[in-house]
Design a protein around this motif. Structure first.
Motif, PDB file in Angstrom:
ATOM      1  N   ARG A  70      25.932  56.149  85.589  1.00  0.00           N
ATOM      2  CA  ARG A  70      25.171  55.251  84.736  1.00  0.00           C
ATOM      3  C   ARG A  70      26.054  54.710  83.636  1.00  0.00           C
ATOM      4  NH1 ARG A  70      19.361  56.564  81.990  1.00  0.00           N
ATOM      5  NH2 ARG A  70      19.107  54.349  81.588  1.00  0.00           N
ATOM      6  N   PHE A  71      25.914  53.444  83.350  1.00  0.00           N
ATOM      7  CA  PHE A  71      26.590  52.916  82.171  1.00  0.00           C
ATOM      8  C   PHE A  71      25.653  51.944  81.472  1.00  0.00           C
ATOM      9  CE2 PHE A  71      29.280  50.951  79.208  1.00  0.00           C
ATOM     10  CZ  PHE A  71      30.355  51.808  79.005  1.00  0.00           C
ATOM     11  N   TYR A  72      25.344  52.287  80.230  1.00  0.00           N
ATOM     12  CA  TYR A  72      24.427  51.484  79.434  1.00  0.00           C
ATOM     13  C   TYR A  72      25.205  50.878  78.263  1.00  0.00           C
ATOM     14  CZ  TYR A  72      20.842  50.582  75.869  1.00  0.00           C
ATOM     15  OH  TYR A  72      20.058  50.009  74.886  1.00  0.00           O
ATOM     16  N   ALA A  73      25.107  49.572  78.110  1.00  0.00           N
ATOM     17  CA  ALA A  73      25.832  48.888  77.043  1.00  0.00           C
ATOM     18  C   ALA A  73      24.865  48.073  76.196  1.00  0.00           C
ATOM     19  CB  ALA A  73      26.902  47.971  77.631  1.00  0.00           C
ATOM     20  N   LEU A  74      24.759  48.457  74.951  1.00  0.00           N
ATOM     21  CA  LEU A  74      23.978  47.653  74.007  1.00  0.00           C
ATOM     22  C   LEU A  74      24.960  46.906  73.118  1.00  0.00           C
ATOM     23  CD1 LEU A  74      20.907  48.503  71.871  1.00  0.00           C
ATOM     24  CD2 LEU A  74      22.975  47.657  70.747  1.00  0.00           C
ATOM     25  N   ASP A  75      24.865  45.595  73.141  1.00  0.00           N
ATOM     26  CA  ASP A  75      25.756  44.771  72.332  1.00  0.00           C
ATOM     27  C   ASP A  75      24.965  43.956  71.316  1.00  0.00           C
ATOM     28  OD1 ASP A  75      27.666  45.012  74.932  1.00  0.00           O
ATOM     29  OD2 ASP A  75      28.802  44.514  73.128  1.00  0.00           O
ATOM     30  N   ASP A  76      25.533  43.884  70.132  1.00  0.00           N
ATOM     31  CA  ASP A  76      24.984  42.980  69.123  1.00  0.00           C
ATOM     32  C   ASP A  76      26.073  41.981  68.776  1.00  0.00           C
ATOM     33  OD1 ASP A  76      24.117  41.692  66.758  1.00  0.00           O
ATOM     34  OD2 ASP A  76      22.741  43.368  66.362  1.00  0.00           O
ATOM     35  N   CYS A  77      25.894  40.761  69.277  1.00  0.00           N
ATOM     36  CA  CYS A  77      26.898  39.728  68.997  1.00  0.00           C
ATOM     37  C   CYS A  77      26.289  38.646  68.123  1.00  0.00           C
ATOM     38  CB  CYS A  77      27.435  39.147  70.298  1.00  0.00           C
ATOM     39  SG  CYS A  77      26.174  38.437  71.368  1.00  0.00           S
ATOM     40  N   GLY A  78      25.280  39.018  67.342  1.00  0.00           N
ATOM     41  CA  GLY A  78      24.610  38.025  66.512  1.00  0.00           C
ATOM     42  C   GLY A  78      23.780  37.107  67.384  1.00  0.00           C
ATOM     43  N   THR A  79      23.701  35.848  66.954  1.00  0.00           N
ATOM     44  CA  THR A  79      22.920  34.860  67.702  1.00  0.00           C
ATOM     45  C   THR A  79      23.472  34.741  69.123  1.00  0.00           C
ATOM     46  OG1 THR A  79      22.513  33.670  65.664  1.00  0.00           O
ATOM     47  CG2 THR A  79      22.207  32.435  67.731  1.00  0.00           C
ATOM     48  N   ARG A  80      22.569  34.750  70.096  1.00  0.00           N
ATOM     49  CA  ARG A  80      22.989  34.707  71.503  1.00  0.00           C
ATOM     50  C   ARG A  80      22.846  33.278  72.021  1.00  0.00           C
ATOM     51  NH1 ARG A  80      22.421  39.520  74.424  1.00  0.00           N
ATOM     52  NH2 ARG A  80      20.892  38.641  75.832  1.00  0.00           N
ATOM     53  N   ILE A  81      23.982  32.672  72.354  1.00  0.00           N
ATOM     54  CA  ILE A  81      23.963  31.267  72.779  1.00  0.00           C
ATOM     55  C   ILE A  81      23.459  31.137  74.214  1.00  0.00           C
ATOM     56  CG2 ILE A  81      25.378  29.204  73.157  1.00  0.00           C
ATOM     57  CD1 ILE A  81      27.255  30.393  70.921  1.00  0.00           C
ATOM     58  N   ASN A  82      24.014  31.942  75.116  1.00  0.00           N
ATOM     59  CA  ASN A  82      23.586  31.913  76.515  1.00  0.00           C
ATOM     60  C   ASN A  82      23.543  33.342  77.052  1.00  0.00           C
ATOM     61  OD1 ASN A  82      23.530  31.851  79.376  1.00  0.00           O
ATOM     62  ND2 ASN A  82      24.350  29.773  79.395  1.00  0.00           N
ATOM     63  N   PRO A  83      22.360  33.934  77.107  1.00  0.00           N
ATOM     64  CA  PRO A  83      22.259  35.343  77.495  1.00  0.00           C
ATOM     65  C   PRO A  83      22.866  35.641  78.870  1.00  0.00           C
ATOM     66  CG  PRO A  83      20.178  34.557  76.588  1.00  0.00           C
ATOM     67  CD  PRO A  83      21.064  33.353  76.736  1.00  0.00           C
ATOM     68  N   MET A  84      22.814  34.677  79.777  1.00  0.00           N
ATOM     69  CA  MET A  84      23.385  34.923  81.109  1.00  0.00           C
ATOM     70  C   MET A  84      24.909  35.028  81.030  1.00  0.00           C
ATOM     71  SD  MET A  84      23.427  32.485  84.422  1.00  0.00           S
ATOM     72  CE  MET A  84      24.762  31.564  83.682  1.00  0.00           C
ATOM     73  N   ILE A  85      25.499  34.134  80.240  1.00  0.00           N
ATOM     74  CA  ILE A  85      26.961  34.184  80.093  1.00  0.00           C
ATOM     75  C   ILE A  85      27.370  35.439  79.343  1.00  0.00           C
ATOM     76  CG2 ILE A  85      28.862  33.075  78.829  1.00  0.00           C
ATOM     77  CD1 ILE A  85      28.004  30.450  80.029  1.00  0.00           C
ATOM     78  N   ILE A  86      26.583  35.828  78.361  1.00  0.00           N
ATOM     79  CA  ILE A  86      26.869  37.078  77.639  1.00  0.00           C
ATOM     80  C   ILE A  86      26.851  38.245  78.613  1.00  0.00           C
ATOM     81  CG2 ILE A  86      25.929  38.717  75.961  1.00  0.00           C
ATOM     82  CD1 ILE A  86      25.015  36.242  74.327  1.00  0.00           C
ATOM     83  N   GLU A  87      25.852  38.272  79.457  1.00  0.00           N
ATOM     84  CA  GLU A  87      25.749  39.373  80.414  1.00  0.00           C
ATOM     85  C   GLU A  87      26.963  39.383  81.354  1.00  0.00           C
ATOM     86  OE1 GLU A  87      22.189  39.367  82.744  1.00  0.00           O
ATOM     87  OE2 GLU A  87      22.413  41.475  83.282  1.00  0.00           O
ATOM     88  N   GLY A  88      27.352  38.196  81.783  1.00  0.00           N
ATOM     89  CA  GLY A  88      28.523  38.098  82.649  1.00  0.00           C
ATOM     90  C   GLY A  88      29.785  38.556  81.946  1.00  0.00           C
TER      91      GLY A  88
END
Lengths: 287, 806
Positions: free
Chosen positions: B676-694
Motif C-alpha cells: 500500500r502507498f498512500y500519498a496526501l499532498d497539499d500543493c495549495g490551489t489545484r489547477i488540474n487535479p488529473m495532472i496533479i495525480e499524474g
C-alpha cells in the motif's frame, strides 16, 4: 549503441544456411530472435561480418508431437510456447518458464533455439532443458546429429556446437501425465536475468518421489544440472530434512558471479531458496 | 434572462479553467507518436557527431592519434582539445562557477569523459571512427569515495585549478575541496546538545542516482555563415539561459542566437545544464558550415550527463525525554564529481539543503556542507526535486524515525508532537526560511485515519509474533513521513543563476475573435503546461482553455524566463500568467465600461464577462471585448489586447504532504512488496487535479525506483557498473505499486492564485517513506538504519546480519 558494419543474409533453406555458415567461417553468426546477439553488436562486444537470419527457413518453425516426444523447431518463439495447447497440456513447465522471460514484446521475437543455443548462462530455457533431459538436433555441413542438452554446455557462450553448425530443433520426451513441475525465478524486474532460478520436474508415486530432475539458471558459467540434489530428492517424501540436504547439494555446485543482483554468496543462497520453493510447488502440482 | 441563458456555473464549466480535470491537450500528438523531438529534426546537409570517450576514470593523456579515424569514409572532422583550445572552448563554464572540460586536454577525470568528437555524414561512420581514435593513457590513482576526498594523501584531481584557493563559494582548503557552506547557530546547537536528554547520530547517505529521462540529451546546431547566426535545437529545460550562456561563451551576440527546445521527453533536472555535446555540435557546425546533430545513447546519458544526490549526511538530533526536538546538526559531504556542474542558484552551493529542519519546530539547527571532487561524472541536479530538497527530506525523515525508535515512541506520534503548528505560520525556520502556510497536523491526521494506521500497527505486531513463532517468513513494515518542499525559485533577492535573476514570465495576446496565444519562459518536458497555463488564463479572463494556444521553448518568441525545474513553473510562471491575464482583464474592464457607458467601478466580473452591477442583463463578454479592443477601443486608448508579465516571487512556496507506505518483506530472499502507498499532498490551489495525480504517480514511481533499486555505482577502479538499463533500475508497470492519492488544500498566501507547485513533492516525500517502511520491518529486532537502495540482496543482508537465516 551503433553496430559495426555487417552483411545480412536470409537463406530460405537449412542447407543454404549451413552452407553460408561454413563458407563464411567465424565471421558469420546465425541470427534467430536477436535478443542476445543484437544488443552485443550494438555495444560492439560482437562484430560479426555476416548475419545469417534463420527467419526465412520454414522447416525451423513449429511444434509437433513425434511418438513419445515433442519436437520444437529452433525458431519457435517464446510467445508460441506460451499459446501452444500442446505445451500447456504436456510440457507446462515450458509455458511457465516462457512467461518469466522478459515481456511480451521480447517473447514475440525471442526463440527457443536462440535461447538454448547461445550458451548465455542467464537464459532461462537451458536449465529447463537439463531438467527435462532434452535432446538438441544439430545440423552441419556433414549432416545432422543429436546431442543431449546435458552434454551441450561447456562454459559461458561456449557450447558443443561446432563452427558451421546450427541447432535446428529441441526434442523433449513427454513427461508422464500428472508430473509435478515448477520454474522458480528470482529477478530484480521484468526483463532481468535471474538472480537465481530453479527448474524442477518430478513424479510422485505412493507418497514418494519416483523421479526428480533439477536444473539451475544463472548460477555458474553454464546452466547446471543438479544431479546430486535430484538424486537426494528421488525416493524421498520431500520431507524438510531431505529438502535441506538437496538444497545444500545444489548450493554446493553453484559458482555465481558477484554482480548487481547481489554478491556470490547471496546468489548461492537464493539458488537454495528457489529450489526449495520449486520443489514445494512441483509437489503440490503432482498428481 | 430566459431559460436558454447558461448559468454562471454552466459558463464556468465550459471554460475548463482551474480545478477542472481537463484532458492534456499535448497528448493528442504524443499518444499518436506525432511529438516532435530533437532527434526527429532532419535538416538538409545535416552531419552527425559522436564521441570517443575515456575508458579510464583517472588517467593522463599521453598522445591522441586521430589519423585512422579521419580516414573512415564519410568522416569530415575529428575534434580534440587541441582544436578547441585556440577558441578557448576546451573548457566551458558551469552553472556552479567552476569550469568543466569540453574535450579532455591533459587528463581524463571520469570514465566515459569526452576525448574526441567525430563529425561524419552519418551516425554509422561517426561511431566507426570513434572506435578508431587512438589515445594513449597513463592510468592514475582513482578517487571514488567522497569521504576520502580530503585526506592529505588523496590524489590530486583538478590540476587545472590546483593553485586556486578562492573557489566560487569561498576558500578551498584542499586540492579536492570545492566549497564549505554553513548555516545556522553553531553555538546554540552545541548548547542544545549539551542539555539534551536524548541524542542520536547517524551517517545517512543518499546514493548517487540519475534522472534517466526517456529521451536522452541531444542537440542540433546550425550556424549560418552569411548571417552570422546560430540556431540550436536541443533538449533544454531552460532555453533562454542556454542562449545567454552560449552568447557569453561564443561571443556571438545574443540576438543572433536562436535556441529552440521542441518537445522534450522528460528532464527531471538532467537537461538543465550544458554538456560537451552541445558545444561540440556548435563548433562543428561553425567549422563545417553544415548543421550538426549530436544524440546521446543511454549509456552516455547514465554515465556522463548530470547525476543527482551523492550526499553523505552525518545527522544528529537532540531531544527531550518526552519527545520534543531541541536541536539539529547535519554535516554533509557532497560528492560533485570531477567538475562542479551542480545546478543550483548562485548563492546556494548546496541548494536549499537548509530546508533540512523539515516540517518540525526545531528551535536551533546548524548545517554544514563540504563539496568535494571525485573521479565521477559531474552534475548534482535536482532529479525531480527542488535544489537538494529530497536529500534534506530523506535526511530528516530518516533521522526522525531513528530518534523515535530510541525514545520508544511511535514515529507518527513523534512527528505529531514536533510538527510546526498551524498558528505558527508564516513560520521562520531555524535555518532561515519563511514557510508560507500549512496545516500539518490536519494533513498527517488525515493520512493516519485514511490508512487505518493504528490497525496497521496492530497487524504488524501480530505478524512479528507469528514470525517469532516460526509461522511466517514475511515481515511487515510501515513507513510514515511528513515532508515540506521548498519550490518556486525564486525571489531575486536570494536566487540567481550566473547572475541571471530567477524571475519568470508570461505574455498573452488575445486575438480579435476572442481566442488567444500565451507564451512563457518555462519549458514543459511532460508536465502538461499547454493544458494548465491555459486553465489559469481561462479562469482569470473567461475565455475557454480550448481557445488558448500555449507556446514555450523558442527564445525568439517566448519572453525571457529561467525554465522549468525545481517545481518552479506554476509558482513563478503560473503567477506571471495570472498577472498578465489581470492586466488584460483591467484593460477589458475599461473597454466594457466605455461600451456599456458606465464607470469602471460600476462593473463586476461574472465568469466570462463584465456586467453592470445590479443590472446583470447589461454585460459584455470577453469575446466581445476582444473585438472591441482592436476595432473600437475607447477614445485615447491604444488598440489591441495583450500583456506581458515578469514575476519576481516575494517568497518561495512550501508544498507539503503526509505519506504512508506498507511493505511486506520476504526474509528469505530480501524481496519486498509494497502492499500500500498512500500519498496526501497539499500543493495549495489545484489547477488540474488529473495532472496533479499524474505528476504524483510519476514522482512516486521515481521515488520507488530510487529507494528500492537505483544507484549509479562505481567500482574501486572508477568503472560505472550500472551504466545501462540492464543494471540501472527503471521499474516497469509490473514492479510499480498501486498509488492512493489524497489532498488537503492550503493556498499560498503570497501567490496570485494560491498555487504552490507539485511535480516534485512525491519524489521528495516518497523516497524516505519507502526507506522508512523497509527499515521499520526490522526495527523490532534492533535495526536503526540501512542505506538505500533497498534491493533484494541488501535487504537479505539486513536479515542475515540479524541471524534470521538460521
Amino acid at each position: 549503441m551503433i553496430p559495426g558494419p555487417f552483411a545480412y543474409h536470409r537463406p530460405a533453406s537449412l542447407q543454404d544456411a549451413v552452407g553460408l555458415l561454413s563458407e563464411l567461417g567465424e565471421d558469420a553468426r546465425p541470427l534467430a530472435g536477436g535478443h542476445s546477439l543484437i544488443p552485443m553488436m550494438k555495444l560492439r562486444l560482437a562484430s560479426p561480418a555476416h548475419l545469417i537470419d534463420l527467419a526465412g527457413i520454414a522447416g525451423l518453425k513449429g511444434l509437433r508431437e513425434d511418438g513419445g516426444e515433442i519436437v520444437i523447431g529452433a525458431t519457435t518463439t517464446q510467445q508460441e510456447l506460451v499459446t501452444s495447447d500442446l505445451v500447456a497440456g504436456k510440457l507446462p513447465i515450458l509455458r511457465e518458464t516462457s512467461l518469466t522471460i522478459a515481456d511480451p514484446q521480447v517473447r514475440y521475437l525471442g526463440t527457443l533455439g536462440g535461447n538454448v543455443a547461445n550458451g548465455d548462462p542467464g537464459n532461462d530455457m537451458p536449465a529447463v532443458m537439463l531438467a527435462l533431459d532434452a535432446t538438441y538436433e544439430i545440423a552441419g555441413k556433414s549432416g545432422t546429429r543429436r546431442l543431449a542438452a546435458r552434454a551441450f554446455y561447456q562454459s559461458a557462450y561456449v557450447t558443443a556446437l561446432a563452427p558451421g553448425e546450427i541447432l535446428t530443433a529441441v526434442r523433449i520426451k513427454v513427461p508422464p501425465a500428472g508430473h509435478g513441475y515448477a520454474y522458480e525465478k528470482l529477478k530484480r524486474k521484468v526483463g532481468d536475468y535471474a538472480t537465481a532460478a530453479a527448474a524442477v520436474v518430478l513424479t510422485i508415486g505412493g507418497g514418494k518421489v519416483a523421479s526428480c530432475a533439477i536444473g539451475l539458471t544463472n548460477l555458474a558459467e553454464t546452466p547446471l544440472y543438479a544431479e546430486e540434489a535430484s538424486r537426494i530428492i528421488a525416493g524421498s517424501a520431500l520431507d524438510d530434512a531431505t529438502v535441506r540436504k538437496a538444497v545444500a547439494a545444489a548450493e554446493a555446485i553453484t559458482a555465481p558471479a558477484s554482480d548487481g543482483r547481489g554478491p556470490a554468496h547471496y546468489r548461492t543462497k537464493m539458488a537454495g531458496v528457489m529450489l526449495a520453493r520449486a520443489l514445494a510447488r512441483a509437489k503440490a502440482r503432482a498428481a | 434572462m430566459n431559460d436558454m441563458t447558461p448559468t454562471a456555473a454552466e459558463r464556468a464549466e465550459k471554460l475548463q479553467g482551474m480545478g477542472c480535470k481537463r484532458k492534456r491537450v499535448e497528448d493528442v500528438r504524443f499518444v499518436q507518436g506525432k511529438g516532435s523531438y530533437v532527434d526527429d529534426l532532419k535538416l538538409p546537409g545535416m552531419l552527425y557527431g559522436d564521441f570517443t570517450r575515456s575508458p579510464h576514470a583517472h588517467a593522463r593523456i599521453k598522445r591522441i592519434d586521430t589519423s585512422k579515424a579521419q580516414q573512415v569514409p564519410g568522416v569530415l572532422a575529428v575534434l580534440t582539445a587541441a582544436d578547441l583550445k585556440p577558441l578557448s572552448l576546451h573548457y566551458m563554464p558551469t552553472l556552479a562557477g567552476d569550469v568543466a572540460a569540453v574535450l579532455a586536454e591533459d587528463k581524463v577525470l571520469y570514465q566515459n569523459q569526452e576525448v574526441a568528437f567525430i563529425v561524419a555524414e552519418d551516425r554509422y561512420a561517426a561511431a566507426d571512427a570513434a572506435d578508431l581514435v587512438e589515445v594513449e593513457y597513463e592510468a592514475l590513482p582513482v578517487l571514488i569515495d567522497p569521504l576520502k576526498a580530503m585526506a592529505p594523501d588523496a590524489p590530486l584531481l583538478r590540476e587545472d585549478i590546483k593553485d586556486k584557493t578562492d573557489g566560487a563559494h569561498g576558500k578551498r582548503r584542499h586540492h579536492n575541496h570545492i566549497f564549505t557552506w554553513e548555516m545556522g547557530d553553531k553555538d546554540a546547537v552545541e548548547a542544545a546538545f549539551r542539555k539534551a536528554d536524548v541524542t542520536i547520530k547517524e551517517l545517512i547517505s543518499y546514493q548517487r542516482v540519475h534522472p534517466c529521462p526517456l529521451e536522452t540529451c541531444q542537440a542540433v546546431a546550425s550556424f549560418d555563415k552569411i548571417k552570422g547566426e546560430l540556431t540550436v535545437w536541443g533538449t533544454f529545460q531552460a532555453p533562454h539561459v542556454i542562449r545567454t550562456v552560449a552568447s557569453l561563451i561564443s561571443k556571438i551576440p545574443e540576438h543572433k542566437i536562436h535556441v529552440i527546445a521542441p518537445d522534450i521527453g522528460g528532464g527531471f533536472g538532467n537537461k538543465v545544464g550544458a554538456y560537451p555535446g552541445y558545444i561540440c555540435a556548435i563548433v562543428a557546425s561553425i567549422v563545417t558550415g553544415r548543421p550538426v546533430k549530436w544524440v546521446e545513447d543511454r549509456i552516455e546519458n547514465l554515465t556522463t550527463t548530470a547525476f543527482a544526490r551523492d550526499y553523505h549526511m552525518t545527522t544528529e538530533i537532540a531531544c527531550t525525554r518526552d519527545g520534543k526536538v531541541t536541536g539539529l546538526r547535519v554535516h554533509t559531504v557532497a560528492d560533485h564529481g570531477a567538475f562542479d556542474a551542480c545546478a543550483d542558484p548562485s548563492k546556494w552551493p548546496a541548494g536549499f539543503f537548509n530546508i533540512v529542519t523539515g516540517s518540525y519546530d526545531f528551535p536551533v539547527a546548524h548545517v554544514a556542507v563540504d563539496g568535494v571532487y571525485t573521479n565521477k561524472a559531474p552534475g548534482g541536479v535536482a532529479y525531480r526535486c527542488s535544489f537538494r530538497v529530497t536529500e534534506a527530506a530523506y535526511c530528516i525523515e530518516r533521522a526522525m524515525d531513528i530518534m523515535a525508535q530510541k525514545l520508544g515512541m511511535d514515529p507518527a506520534e513523534f512527528r505529531m508532537k514536533n510538527l510546526i503548528r498551524r498558528e505558527q505560520f508564516p513560520y521562520t525556520s531555524a535555518l532561515g526560511w519563511e514557510y508560507d502556510s500549512g496545516d500539518y497536523h490536519a494533513a498527517l491526521q488525515k493520512a493516519l485515519e485514511a490508512t487505518g494506521y493504528k490497525q496497521l500497527r496492530r497487524e504488524q505486531k501480530e505478524r512479528q509474533d507469528a514470525f517469532r513463532r516460526g509461522e511466517t517468513r514475511e515481515l511487515m513494515g510501515i513507513g510514515v513521513i511528513f515532508f515540506t518542499e521548498i519550490v518556486g525559485a525564486g525571489p531575486s533577492r536570494n536566487c540567481d543563476i550566473l547572475g541571471i535573476a530567477m524571475f519568470d514570465s508570461a505574455e498573452i495576446r488575445i486575438h480579435p475573435t476572442g481566442s488567444a496565444i500565451a507564451r512563457l519562459g518555462t519549458k514543459s518536458q511532460g508536465q502538461g503546461h499547454e493544458t494548465t497555463y491555459a486553465q489559469i488564463i481561462a479562469s482569470e479572463i473567461g475565455i475557454p482553455a480550448d481557445a488558448i494556444t500555449v507556446e514555450e521553448g523558442n527564445t525568439d518568441t517566448a519572453p525571457y524566463g529561467l525554465g522549468t525545474y525545481g517545481s518552479r513553473s506554476t509558482p513563478v510562471s503560473g503567477a506571471a500568467t495570472a498577472m498578465a491575464a489581470r492586466k488584460i482583464k483591467a484593460k477589458a474592464q475599461m473597454i466594457a465600461a466605455h461600451l456599456l457607458e458606465v464607470h469602471d467601478d460600476d462593473l463586476e466580473w461574472d465568469v466570462d464577462r463584465f456586467r453592470v452591477k445590479g443590472n446583470p442583463e447589461r454585460f459584455k463578454t470577453m469575446t466581445e471585448l476582444a473585438w472591441a479592443a482592436y476595432n473600437s477601443p475607447p477614445p485615447g486608448m491604444e488598440p489591441g489586447l495583450e500583456a506581458v508579465s515578469y514575476y519576481d516571487p516575494p517568497n518561495m512556496t512550501y508544498p507539503f504532504g503526509a505519506y504512508v507506505c506498507v511493505v511486506d518483506v520476504d526474509v528469505d530472499t530480501g524481496a519486498t512488496k509494497v502492499r500500500r502507498f498512500y500519498a496526501l499532498d497539499d500543493c495549495g490551489t489545484r489547477i488540474n487535479p488529473m495532472i496533479i495525480e499524474g505528476q504524483i504517480h510519476g514522482g512516486l514511481t521515481e521515488a520507488f525506483a530510487i529507494a528500492m533499486g537505483q544507484e549509479i555505482h562505481y567500482d574501486e577502479d572508477g568503472n560505472v557498473t550500472t551504466g545501462s538499463l540492464m543494471d540501472y533500475f527503471l521499474p516497469t508497470a509490473v514492479e510499480t505499486p498501486n498509488w492512493e492519492t489524497d489532498w488537503t488544500t492550503t493556498p499560498s498566501p503570497h501567490h496570485p492564485i494560491g498555487a504552490k507547485g507539485v511535480g516534485e513533492s512525491p519524489n521528495v516525500g516518497g523516497v524516505p517513506c519507502f526507506a522508512n517502511a523497509v527499515i521499520d520491518a526490522f526495527k523490532f529486532l534492533g535495526t536503526t538504519h540501512v542505506a538505500m537502495p533497498h534491493d533484494n540482496w541488501r535487504t537479505w543482508m539486513v536479515a542475515d546480519k540479524l541471524g534470521l537465516h538460521g
